[in-house]
Design a protein around this motif. Structure first.
Motif, PDB file in Angstrom:
ATOM      1  N   GLU A  69       0.828  -1.208   0.000  1.00  0.00           N
ATOM      2  CA  GLU A  69       0.000   0.000   0.000  1.00  0.00           C
ATOM      3  C   GLU A  69       0.864   1.260   0.000  1.00  0.00           C
ATOM      4  O   GLU A  69       0.568   2.224  -0.704  1.00  0.00           O
ATOM      5  CB  GLU A  69      -0.936  -0.019   1.208  1.00  0.00           C
ATOM      6  N   ILE A  70       1.930   1.277   0.789  1.00  0.00           N
ATOM      7  CA  ILE A  70       2.801   2.454   0.859  1.00  0.00           C
ATOM      8  C   ILE A  70       3.517   2.706  -0.469  1.00  0.00           C
ATOM      9  O   ILE A  70       3.657   3.849  -0.902  1.00  0.00           O
ATOM     10  CB  ILE A  70       3.836   2.284   2.001  1.00  0.00           C
ATOM     11  N   LEU A  71       3.948   1.649  -1.128  1.00  0.00           N
ATOM     12  CA  LEU A  71       4.709   1.824  -2.365  1.00  0.00           C
ATOM     13  C   LEU A  71       3.840   1.857  -3.618  1.00  0.00           C
ATOM     14  O   LEU A  71       4.058   2.675  -4.511  1.00  0.00           O
ATOM     15  CB  LEU A  71       5.745   0.707  -2.499  1.00  0.00           C
ATOM     16  N   LEU A  72       2.849   0.969  -3.695  1.00  0.00           N
ATOM     17  CA  LEU A  72       2.111   0.801  -4.945  1.00  0.00           C
ATOM     18  C   LEU A  72       0.622   1.103  -4.844  1.00  0.00           C
ATOM     19  O   LEU A  72      -0.111   0.892  -5.806  1.00  0.00           O
ATOM     20  CB  LEU A  72       2.282  -0.643  -5.442  1.00  0.00           C
ATOM     21  N   GLY A  73       0.182   1.588  -3.707  1.00  0.00           N
ATOM     22  CA  GLY A  73      -1.234   1.889  -3.528  1.00  0.00           C
ATOM     23  C   GLY A  73      -1.668   3.077  -4.369  1.00  0.00           C
ATOM     24  O   GLY A  73      -0.890   3.665  -5.126  1.00  0.00           O
ATOM     25  N   GLN A  74      -2.915   3.493  -4.223  1.00  0.00           N
ATOM     26  CA  GLN A  74      -3.464   4.587  -5.006  1.00  0.00           C
ATOM     27  C   GLN A  74      -2.676   5.883  -4.787  1.00  0.00           C
ATOM     28  O   GLN A  74      -2.487   6.663  -5.701  1.00  0.00           O
ATOM     29  CB  GLN A  74      -4.926   4.789  -4.647  1.00  0.00           C
ATOM     30  N   GLN A  75      -2.215   6.106  -3.564  1.00  0.00           N
ATOM     31  CA  GLN A  75      -1.383   7.272  -3.267  1.00  0.00           C
ATOM     32  C   GLN A  75       0.006   6.836  -2.795  1.00  0.00           C
ATOM     33  O   GLN A  75       0.635   7.514  -1.989  1.00  0.00           O
ATOM     34  CB  GLN A  75      -2.053   8.132  -2.207  1.00  0.00           C
ATOM     35  N   GLY A  76       0.478   5.703  -3.304  1.00  0.00           N
ATOM     36  CA  GLY A  76       1.773   5.174  -2.919  1.00  0.00           C
ATOM     37  C   GLY A  76       2.923   5.992  -3.472  1.00  0.00           C
ATOM     38  O   GLY A  76       2.770   6.780  -4.410  1.00  0.00           O
TER      39      GLY A  76
END
Length: 86
Positions: A69-76
């Motif tokens: 989530e932190i790297l590739l999420g919507q706001q990653g």
């Protein structure tokens, strides 16, 4: 893809841990056991079993989900870098 594959493998290990008599060297189980065992061995001594169930796959599942989530999420971070070129 890396975090998703390992998250799925850890989820499989959670289900396998519900059946303690299962042999991890048999083919269907070994597909989940072989790549995840080195990671589980790292924290198995620090995280005790809860009610007789090994919860270390759940810990790793949470870690992989967090980093995904932190790297590739919507706001990653990586998503924002690709989107805005920062």
């Amino acid at each position: 893809p890396f975090f998703n594959l390992f998250s799925f493998a850890m989820l499989c290990r959670v289900v396998i841990s519900w059946y303690p008599n299962s042999d991890l060297n048999v083919l269907p189980y070994s597909l989940a056991a072989w790549p995840t065992e080195p990671l589980l061995r790292l924290i198995r001594g620090a995280v005790p079993p809860a009610f007789g169930v090994d919860i270390t796959p759940i810990v790793w599942l949470g870690i992989f989900t967090f980093f995904n989530e932190i790297l590739l999420g919507q706001q990653g971070l990586l998503t924002m870098k690709i989107k805005y070129g920062i």
